[in-house]
Scaffold this motif. Sequence first.
Motif, PDB file in Angstrom:
ATOM      1  N   THR A  19       0.835  -1.204   0.000  1.00 40.42           N
ATOM      2  CA  THR A  19       0.000   0.000   0.000  1.00 40.42           C
ATOM      3  C   THR A  19       0.866   1.248   0.000  1.00 40.42           C
ATOM      4  N   MET A  41      -3.073  -5.856  -3.885  1.00 40.61           N
ATOM      5  CA  MET A  41      -4.202  -5.511  -3.035  1.00 40.61           C
ATOM      6  C   MET A  41      -5.521  -6.079  -3.551  1.00 40.61           C
ATOM      7  N   ARG A  56      -6.560  -4.048   4.395  1.00 42.61           N
ATOM      8  CA  ARG A  56      -7.178  -3.678   3.120  1.00 42.61           C
ATOM      9  C   ARG A  56      -8.557  -3.069   3.356  1.00 42.61           C
TER      10      ARG A  56
END
Length: 194
Positions: A19, A41, A56
């Motif tokens: 991320t 992701m 997430r």
Amino acid sequence: LAELIQADWKLENSLQVDTALAQVYMELNDWEHAIPHLEEMLLPDEQLSEEDLAWRRQIYGFTTKVNLDLLRARLGLGQWRQSQDHLLVLRDTEIAPQAWEAVIEFLWSQGQKEKARLYMQKTREKFPDEIDLVILEADLWKREGKPARAEFVFDDFVALKPNDPVRRLAKARWLLNEDAHKALRTLEDVRQMP
């Protein structure tokens, strides 16, 4: 960036590091390096640890934002066909207007101005209250060297809900870069509203 890359090894390629790396690469418009981290992701839930799954959901909700970032990255690389899968995922979401903005900007940048205008028209019909779409349409007309047409876009937007101060303020903000006197008159009109 080097620290994040080194952290990638220390944290065993966790979704948190992906991320962070994706965000940095997106900020740098380094689409090619952002895409692999964004794709991580989108792994199915069963392939993620409980920690990564929670992360997430906390950061990206249910992958909608990831698809928007992937759409932007693919368009940034000129990958029109590959971007369509992401657009399809986004079309009925709350961030669909942002996805269409990216598509319209891409088409415009590729010289497909008529197609961009057509998408703009359809998108504005579907999302008539989206101020960012109005700003984009006005900016496109301005880039075409048609500032009067650009201002008309805002006039039309305000006319749909003339008592909406948010619309008038959006017009005034846009006018600040064009004509400070008109912006001032628009702001005075807002001040006079009941």
